[in-house]
Design an enzyme around this catalytic site. Structure first.
Site, short mmCIF file in Angstrom:
data_model
loop_
_atom_site.label_atom_id
_atom_site.label_comp_id
_atom_site.label_asym_id
_atom_site.label_seq_id
_atom_site.Cartn_x
_atom_site.Cartn_y
_atom_site.Cartn_z
N ASP A 120 0.83 -1.20 0.00
CA ASP A 120 0.00 0.00 0.00
C ASP A 120 0.87 1.26 0.00
O ASP A 120 0.37 2.37 -0.06
CB ASP A 120 -1.01 -0.01 1.16
N GLU A 153 9.32 -3.94 10.76
CA GLU A 153 9.69 -2.63 10.20
C GLU A 153 10.17 -1.66 11.27
O GLU A 153 9.50 -1.47 12.29
CB GLU A 153 8.51 -2.02 9.44
N LYS A 198 -1.05 -9.52 3.29
CA LYS A 198 -0.31 -8.99 4.45
C LYS A 198 -1.19 -8.04 5.25
O LYS A 198 -1.88 -7.20 4.68
CB LYS A 198 0.97 -8.27 4.01
#
Length: 264
Positions: A45, A181, A112
């Site tokens: 995204d 992340e 995801k």
């Protein structure tokens, strides 16, 4: 080479082989990355920022994701295709079932989702319905306003311990891959050792089972800024396919990320 699956990536983790992943949003780049030997492609995204010019990923719709997933699938023969579930597309279990189905029907091999413990029941429902799930912990861009911006996560001990706990819960729920992340190097290592599924880092240090980069960062064409955890591989090669091959090689040999790319 045969089609890469989640079983392929699990075997790579077990054998100590590093996994290389990158984003793509169309058939042409997807084909080039596939031919270069990338293990997995994420239709992120992140397209909201790098393609649409938004400040964050929140405006991206499920229709956007389905369209770009379909495009990428047309360029791929061997690479595993992962597609992001965009903001608020999985707020309820019913929403997640419907929207994940759209992405799988568009060509994804896996979806995801960002989040921890609160997603457990949703993930179980998707797995029961034959939809593989990739988790995402640490900096979760869809929660950027709640987090107070794009900030490193897990530096406090309590936060780090909670993230390890949530990683285990996601694995128990059926997640087969986990993106980490913007977390400290040591936490990336701790989570990778705490779970049996492969971990894919983006700013999560040198000890995850693999790495992922946004293609625009890896090729030095981002219109905003170059994140600390990224590197322009195109500047070293002058050729896009060779740049991706270099990226794969550097990840495989443990040269990327280097000390300059990690958070302590």
């Amino acid at each position: 080479m045969s089609k890469i699956t989640t079983a392929t990536l699990l075997k790579m983790k077990q054998q100590g082989q590093k996994i290389s992943t990158i984003t793509a949003y169309d058939a042409s780049f997807a084909k080039l990355f596939d031919q270069a030997g990338i293990h997995a492609i994420l239709i992120g995204d992140s397209l909201g920022m790098v393609l649409q010019g938004h400040d964050d990923t929140l405006p991206v719709s499920i229709e956007d994701m389905a369209y770009h997933t379909h495009c990428v699938s047309k360029g791929v023969k061997e690479t595993l295709i992962i597609s992001d579930m965009p903001f608020m597309s999985y707020a309820t279990k019913e929403q997640s079932f419907e929207n994940a189905a759209k992405l799988m029907q568009s060509g994804a091999n896996m979806v995801k989702m960002e989040g921890g413990s609160w997603l457990v029941e949703t993930i179980k429902g998707l797995i029961e319905r034959g939809i593989p799930v990739c988790g995402h912990l640490g900096l979760t861009p869809q929660s950027v306003h709640l987090l107070g911006g794009f900030r490193i996560q897990g530096r406090e001990e309590s936060q780090a311990l909670d993230m390890i706990k949530q990683a285990k819960e996601l694995e128990e729920a059926g997640v087969q891959l986990l993106v980490l992340e913007c977390i400290p190097n040591k936490l990336g290592q701790a989570i990778t050792q705490a779970v049996t599924i492969p971990t894919i880092g983006i700013g999560a240090g040198q000890h995850t089972d693999g790495q992922i980069l946004v293609m625009h960062d890896a090729l030095g064409i981002s219109c905003s800024y170059m994140p600390k955890f990224s590197r322009n591989f195109l500047i070293d090669t002058g050729d896009i396919k060779k740049a991706i091959e270099l990226y794969i090689s550097e990840v495989s040999e443990g040269h990327f990320p280097g000390p300059e790319h990690i958070f302590k």
